[in-house]
Design an enzyme around this catalytic site. Structure first.
Site, PDB file in Angstrom:
ATOM      1  N   GLU A  90      14.609 -15.627  -1.116  1.00  0.00           N
ATOM      2  CA  GLU A  90      15.124 -16.449  -0.272  1.00  0.00           C
ATOM      3  C   GLU A  90      14.146 -17.637  -0.084  1.00  0.00           C
ATOM      4  O   GLU A  90      14.315 -18.869   0.335  1.00  0.00           O
ATOM      5  CB  GLU A  90      15.312 -16.157   1.280  1.00  0.00           C
ATOM      6  CG  GLU A  90      16.493 -15.134   1.492  1.00  0.00           C
ATOM      7  CD  GLU A  90      16.396 -14.748   2.976  1.00  0.00           C
ATOM      8  OE1 GLU A  90      16.130 -15.361   3.841  1.00  0.00           O
ATOM      9  OE2 GLU A  90      17.200 -13.796   3.177  1.00  0.00           O
ATOM     10  N   ASP A 139       0.891  -1.276  -0.159  1.00  0.00           N
ATOM     11  CA  ASP A 139      -0.186   0.018   0.055  1.00  0.00           C
ATOM     12  C   ASP A 139       0.973   1.225   0.027  1.00  0.00           C
ATOM     13  O   ASP A 139       1.985   1.343   0.638  1.00  0.00           O
ATOM     14  CB  ASP A 139      -0.966  -0.034   1.282  1.00  0.00           C
ATOM     15  CG  ASP A 139      -1.865   1.062   1.299  1.00  0.00           C
ATOM     16  OD1 ASP A 139      -2.802   1.096   0.319  1.00  0.00           O
ATOM     17  OD2 ASP A 139      -1.765   1.917   2.087  1.00  0.00           O
TER      18      ASP A 139
END
Length: 541
Positions: A256, A204
């Protein structure tokens, strides 16, 4: 579920506004169990992923975009176990889950901000937000001239005389992203949800985290939902260079994890070249294409935006996103019912000029078919597959959007696009929940748009969307390439692989090339097999 690292490049992603999608317990507020129960609808519709607007603990001053705890679920929506079940069920159905992240500001009820108010000026607790001394003889004036997006000053004075920045509602204090603890905290929040299995984050106000260090005065309105000026330096509160360092760090965290976890920017940034900087290879994966959402119903302007969007994203190796509606704008089935060229409306009320409902739906169907044929990723907003219009006659006393009050009732706000959606024409709350309760009143016309009135009905908007998503997948349109065709100045025509796409914006019908076989049409062709006005056709030769 199938796992590819680049699934997002051509995905269709469906936005759910949790309080308005499905209510399992009958309290009038949508919830996570309700969403979980309705996920088979999305699987049948043919989308690839679901984006959930905030469901975190919140006082709900801004419909959950005022977050009090980023690691929980608001009791209105369920509990953390319900989120885990939703994620697992979605994955079992082959759907990915993207959750909203609100990093620009917290709720004023967040533990950090409560501690800041309890602490004295200059203490470490206040450094996590943007507190400043006021101007004037006794500090009685705000620190600068910045205005809130929702109207009024962007500063609020505390009991001890300092002021804090809130670019949105007074209950949404802006975080200080120059503070290392803020950065560490949000990396931990990312990991919390990634470890629970979410497939990405819609960020956002992604362009707002870093502010000009000098808090330079800026007298123009702080309009975030209308975009920034396409020329000149960005305002001191938007699109500052430092945001990119944050997203490079976040990207390294997501990389990751297996399965192609993604970051999606809500960044109202112009021109497109500046927006493309958010989706460079080591930053975010996608950014919402707001210029496309705001484009008028015009072949010339749409073509220009499509070209510039594709070119600017291709320059950084990104794909383009396409979107027509979301929880912040008037639904396109109503927006397109106004004369071409009118200024975008910040909400519609009973006393405002009303859209042409039939024209709006006709154009909306054509616009949706056009959008879904473009290469890249498409975003759908809940209910648009039903042809749902804005609730344009919502009584003002029911409005809850803070923009309504803070603008002095000058802006109707966003409640009209957030009304709970209809599932069953003859059920209580139109199938939204088991009872009549609905946090915003639903209009009587909802019955004609209900899902059960459209399933397996030839020509219905739902079946048009379902057929379009199936054909989009079959023909690889999301991963394709666009080549323009010349079928006259009032038509937008292009090829995407083997599919010819034609949208007619003019009054005169447009002839298809000889031998064209129609796959889909937003409305029937005329008696001569030509494309009528405000109609989009997919065809193969």
């Amino acid at each position: 579920m199938p796992s590819t690292e680049t699934w997002w490049r051509d995905a269709v992603i469906y936005q759910i506004y949790p309080r308005s999608f499905a209510d399992a317990d009958g309290d009038g507020m949508g919830d996570l169990p309700g969403i979980t129960a309705r996920l088979p609808h999305l699987r049948r519709l043919g989308v690839d992923a679901v984006w959930l607007s905030p469901f975190y603990p919140s006082p709900q001053h801004d419909a959950g975009y005022d977050v009090a705890d980023y690691r929980g679920v608001d009791p209105r929506f369920g509990e953390l176990g319900d989120a885990d079940k939703l994620i697992a069920t979605a994955h079992d159905l082959g759907l990915r889950i993207i959750v909203d992240l609100v990093p620009n500001h917290t709720s004023s009820e967040h533990a950090w901000f409560r501690a800041a108010l309890a602490a004295a000026p200059g203490t470490p607790e206040r450094e996590r937000y943007i507190f400043r001394e006021g101007r004037g003889t006794n500090g009685e004036l705000p620190p600068n001239s910045w205005q809130s997006v929702f109207g009024g000053p962007a500063w609020e004075r505390t009991a001890d005389g300092q002021w804090y920045l809130h670019l949105f509602d007074v209950s949404q204090p802006d975080l200080n992203w120059d503070h290392p603890q803020v950065r560490t905290e949000f990396v931990d929040i990312l990991r919390f949800w990634l470890d629970r299995g979410v497939d990405g984050f819609r960020v956002d106000v992604a362009h707002g985290l870093i502010k000009d260090a000098d808090l330079t005065d800026w007298t123009a309105p702080a309009t975030v939902l209308g975009g920034l000026e396409p020329v000149g330096p960005p305002p001191p509160m938007w699109d500052q260079e430092g945001v990119h360092e944050i997203y490079r760090q976040w990207r390294s965290v997501l990389d990751e994890y297996p399965g192609g976890r993604i970051l999606v920017a809500e960044a109202w940034v112009q021109p497109e070249e500046r927006l493309a900087r958010y989706v460079r290879p080591d930053e975010m994966h996608q950014a919402f294409n707001f210029p496309y959402l705001e484009a008028p119903w015009s072949p010339k302007e749409l073509r220009e935006i499509i070209d510039s969007s594709l070119a600017s994203n291709a320059a950084v190796g990104a794909t383009t996103t396409w979107v027509l509606s979301n929880h912040d704008v008037v639904r396109h089935a109503s927006r397109l019912g106004y004369p071409v060229g009118e200024k975008r409306r910040p909400g519609i009320g009973a006393g405002d000029p009303q859209p042409d409902t039939g024209l709006g739906l006709r154009r909306a169907r054509a616009a949706s078919l056009l959008m879904l044929a473009l290469p890249g990723s498409a975003y759908l907003y809940q209910g648009e597959e039903l042809g749902l219009p804005e609730h344009t006659t919502l009584a003002d006393e029911h409005r809850q959007d803070p923009a309504w009050e803070r603008s002095g009732h000058a802006e109707r706000g966003r409640d009209g696009c957030r009304v709970p959606i209809p599932w069953e024409a003859d059920a209580p709350s139109y199938g939204f929940g088991p009872a009549d309760a609905s946090w915003l009143p639903q209009p009587a016309i909802w019955a004609e748009y209900a899902l059960d009135r459209q399933v397996d009905v030839p020509g219905s908007t739902y079946e048009l969307y379902r057929s379009a998503l199936a054909a989009r997948r079959e023909h690889g349109l999301g991963a394709g390439a666009l080549a323009w065709e010349g079928l006259g100045p009032e038509a937008l025509a292009f090829r995407n692989g083997a599919v010819l796409v034609v949208t007619n914006f003019g009054a005169a019908p447009v002839a298809l090339p000889p031998g064209a076989r129609v796959l889909l049409s937003s409305e029937p062709l005329d008696a001569g097999g030509r494309v009528p006005t405000d109609v989009t056709v997919w065809a193969v030769l």
